[in-house]
Scaffold this active site. Sequence first.
Site, PDB file in Angstrom:
ATOM      1  N   ARG A 155      14.154  11.825  -2.891  1.00 53.26           N
ATOM      2  CA  ARG A 155      14.766  10.643  -2.273  1.00 53.26           C
ATOM      3  C   ARG A 155      16.093  10.961  -1.589  1.00 53.26           C
ATOM      4  O   ARG A 155      16.654  10.086  -0.917  1.00 53.26           O
ATOM      5  CB  ARG A 155      15.020   9.558  -3.340  1.00 53.26           C
ATOM      6  CG  ARG A 155      13.751   9.058  -4.010  1.00 53.26           C
ATOM      7  CD  ARG A 155      12.948   8.216  -3.026  1.00 53.26           C
ATOM      8  NE  ARG A 155      11.659   7.808  -3.551  1.00 53.26           N
ATOM      9  CZ  ARG A 155      10.507   8.427  -3.273  1.00 53.26           C
ATOM     10  NH1 ARG A 155      10.473   9.489  -2.486  1.00 53.26           N
ATOM     11  NH2 ARG A 155       9.369   7.982  -3.766  1.00 53.26           N
TER      12      ARG A 155
ATOM     13  N   TYR B  63       0.837  -1.205   0.000  1.00 52.34           N
ATOM     14  CA  TYR B  63       0.000   0.000   0.000  1.00 52.34           C
ATOM     15  C   TYR B  63       0.874   1.259   0.000  1.00 52.34           C
ATOM     16  O   TYR B  63       0.598   2.235  -0.694  1.00 52.34           O
ATOM     17  CB  TYR B  63      -0.932   0.004   1.218  1.00 52.34           C
ATOM     18  CG  TYR B  63      -1.793   1.243   1.279  1.00 52.34           C
ATOM     19  CD1 TYR B  63      -2.881   1.396   0.430  1.00 52.34           C
ATOM     20  CD2 TYR B  63      -1.496   2.277   2.165  1.00 52.34           C
ATOM     21  CE1 TYR B  63      -3.656   2.549   0.461  1.00 52.34           C
ATOM     22  CE2 TYR B  63      -2.262   3.428   2.209  1.00 52.34           C
ATOM     23  CZ  TYR B  63      -3.336   3.551   1.354  1.00 52.34           C
ATOM     24  OH  TYR B  63      -4.093   4.700   1.377  1.00 52.34           O
TER      25      TYR B  63
ATOM     26  N   TYR C 143      -9.027  16.080   3.329  1.00 55.07           N
ATOM     27  CA  TYR C 143      -9.755  15.446   2.239  1.00 55.07           C
ATOM     28  C   TYR C 143     -11.190  15.926   2.409  1.00 55.07           C
ATOM     29  O   TYR C 143     -11.819  15.631   3.433  1.00 55.07           O
ATOM     30  CB  TYR C 143      -9.693  13.927   2.352  1.00 55.07           C
ATOM     31  CG  TYR C 143      -8.414  13.300   1.828  1.00 55.07           C
ATOM     32  CD1 TYR C 143      -7.914  13.645   0.580  1.00 55.07           C
ATOM     33  CD2 TYR C 143      -7.732  12.340   2.569  1.00 55.07           C
ATOM     34  CE1 TYR C 143      -6.755  13.061   0.084  1.00 55.07           C
ATOM     35  CE2 TYR C 143      -6.579  11.740   2.080  1.00 55.07           C
ATOM     36  CZ  TYR C 143      -6.096  12.104   0.836  1.00 55.07           C
ATOM     37  OH  TYR C 143      -4.962  11.517   0.343  1.00 55.07           O
TER      38      TYR C 143
ATOM     39  N   THR D 204      -6.335  18.685  -0.195  1.00 56.97           N
ATOM     40  CA  THR D 204      -5.847  17.812  -1.271  1.00 56.97           C
ATOM     41  C   THR D 204      -6.953  17.624  -2.301  1.00 56.97           C
ATOM     42  O   THR D 204      -8.057  17.170  -1.986  1.00 56.97           O
ATOM     43  CB  THR D 204      -5.394  16.456  -0.698  1.00 56.97           C
ATOM     44  OG1 THR D 204      -4.309  16.701   0.202  1.00 56.97           O
ATOM     45  CG2 THR D 204      -4.927  15.519  -1.803  1.00 56.97           C
TER      46      THR D 204
ATOM     47  N   ARG E 266       7.174   8.797   1.327  1.00 58.96           N
ATOM     48  CA  ARG E 266       7.631   7.434   1.652  1.00 58.96           C
ATOM     49  C   ARG E 266       8.917   7.401   2.480  1.00 58.96           C
ATOM     50  O   ARG E 266       9.024   6.540   3.368  1.00 58.96           O
ATOM     51  CB  ARG E 266       7.778   6.620   0.384  1.00 58.96           C
ATOM     52  CG  ARG E 266       6.426   6.373  -0.329  1.00 58.96           C
ATOM     53  CD  ARG E 266       6.644   5.608  -1.620  1.00 58.96           C
ATOM     54  NE  ARG E 266       5.438   5.408  -2.406  1.00 58.96           N
ATOM     55  CZ  ARG E 266       4.978   6.247  -3.324  1.00 58.96           C
ATOM     56  NH1 ARG E 266       5.605   7.403  -3.535  1.00 58.96           N
ATOM     57  NH2 ARG E 266       3.888   5.968  -4.021  1.00 58.96           N
TER      58      ARG E 266
ATOM     59  N   SER F  40      -2.445  14.174   8.033  1.00 54.17           N
ATOM     60  CA  SER F  40      -3.519  13.731   7.134  1.00 54.17           C
ATOM     61  C   SER F  40      -4.878  13.761   7.821  1.00 54.17           C
ATOM     62  O   SER F  40      -4.987  13.631   9.040  1.00 54.17           O
ATOM     63  CB  SER F  40      -3.223  12.300   6.675  1.00 54.17           C
ATOM     64  OG  SER F  40      -4.309  11.779   5.938  1.00 54.17           O
TER      65      SER F  40
ATOM     66  N   LYS G  40      -3.396  21.244  -2.624  1.00 50.94           N
ATOM     67  CA  LYS G  40      -2.397  20.203  -2.947  1.00 50.94           C
ATOM     68  C   LYS G  40      -2.852  19.401  -4.167  1.00 50.94           C
ATOM     69  O   LYS G  40      -4.021  18.996  -4.261  1.00 50.94           O
ATOM     70  CB  LYS G  40      -2.218  19.270  -1.740  1.00 50.94           C
ATOM     71  CG  LYS G  40      -1.205  18.137  -1.933  1.00 50.94           C
ATOM     72  CD  LYS G  40      -0.894  17.463  -0.595  1.00 50.94           C
ATOM     73  CE  LYS G  40       0.179  16.389  -0.690  1.00 50.94           C
ATOM     74  NZ  LYS G  40      -0.318  15.081  -1.092  1.00 50.94           N
TER      75      LYS G  40
ATOM     76  N   HIS H 112       1.012  13.356  -5.863  1.00 52.74           N
ATOM     77  CA  HIS H 112       0.617  12.391  -4.826  1.00 52.74           C
ATOM     78  C   HIS H 112       1.577  11.196  -4.821  1.00 52.74           C
ATOM     79  O   HIS H 112       1.188  10.055  -4.553  1.00 52.74           O
ATOM     80  CB  HIS H 112      -0.819  11.918  -5.078  1.00 52.74           C
ATOM     81  CG  HIS H 112      -1.593  11.577  -3.827  1.00 52.74           C
ATOM     82  ND1 HIS H 112      -2.580  12.378  -3.315  1.00 52.74           N
ATOM     83  CD2 HIS H 112      -1.540  10.513  -2.997  1.00 52.74           C
ATOM     84  CE1 HIS H 112      -3.095  11.809  -2.235  1.00 52.74           C
ATOM     85  NE2 HIS H 112      -2.477  10.673  -2.024  1.00 52.74           N
TER      86      HIS H 112
END
Length: 388
Positions: free
Chosen positions: A319, A46, A154, A180, A339, A130, A262, A286
């Site tokens: 990254r 996920y 959201y 978002t 991530r 979030s 966003k 995203h």
Amino acid sequence: MANYADFNLGIYFAGLEQDNPPSYPVTFAGLEEAARAKLEHRLFDYVAGGAGDEHTQRANVAAFERWGIVPRMLAGAVERDLSVELFGHRLPTPLLMSPIGVIGVMTDDEHGDLATAAAAAASGVPMVASTLMQDPLEDVAAGLGDTLSFFQLYTPNDREVAESLVRRAEAAGFGGIVVTLDTWTLGYRPRDLQHATFPQLRGYCLANYFSDPVFRSRLAASPEEDPGAATMHWAATFGNPSLTWDDLAWLRGLTDLPLLLKGIGHPDDVRRALDGGVDGIYCSNHGGRQAASAPALDLLPAVVEAAEGVPVIFDSGIRSGADVVKALALGATAVGIGRPYGYGAALGGQAGIEFVLSCLLAEADLTMGLNGHASIADLTPDVLVKLR
Ligand code: FNR
């Protein structure tokens, strides 16, 4: 002024004195591999997965590799200032933690939102919290210390629930609202489809809804009595396909806090946003999880130009510390990571997140110094060279 590059020296000296290698991997590839080994495989997929054949998220990373940074010598950039100004606040670094709506269940204790808040408080790196949290936003805000942070909305298709969430975020002390726009419905995500699993549909990370008085007033039985029905009500109201630019006036009217949108990638959308009174643009695809084939970094310069000095936050594909420098040189005011810190949370909770932030900041600091730049203001497009 913090010297973020000293983090490197600390690692070498710990190795020298105690034969003590770092607790976590120092590269994104290493973090991802370690998180893959640790997380339940569907949860890892996920997080790591994306839309379509996932070339969009690979392209996010490849876009950074097409830029080089031109080295300048004897520039005296021994002390670097990584601080940036955002909405009247001086942030110690240009880094933000992008919202991750499943971070709550990525840590061992399943309180990943609290771990992120604690890492934000300790590092001064803002958390963009979030809507999808495992702990209510008030508890998360209480852990943020003095660090400026944002609540990401959201927009549900129930306006009064949206209003209630924004009011709560404002009362809890968040310093801005990030709406978002790119997730009015869910993208095509093959890994999740193959597993037939989506964390929130299993009731995870819905604490902001289940603790919301307006959301609760819509239910026949409370989420404690009937969590399944509450989750289904969430699913029915989460997306908002009918939201259009005409609704921006309503969104703007919800709060006096800085309002950011966003998911913006087109200059015309930037102009519409500014016409509607937003305070900041958040350029992002995203992390390649929503619209397949949407670029990210390649769209940033035009977005920045259209923003005419209004702050632009960028994420998707960062990254390394060098990537941070490149996005700033292309005009971003500040940059978000997703991530990378998510994997840090999975590996070590608050400590893991702080480790990842320290690595990125050390590398960004060194990249600036070795290329002759002492401050973020020095990072303009002409410090970059386009490679093939
Ligand atoms: C996200 N992202 C996201 N965005 C958002 O606005 N609200 C959310 O709840 C989430 N949830 C979420 C979960 C997971 C597992 C990921 C990986 C991402 C998108 C996120 O904020 C950000 O835009 C990307 O993660 C940036 O790309 P990188 O840094 O992951 O490449």
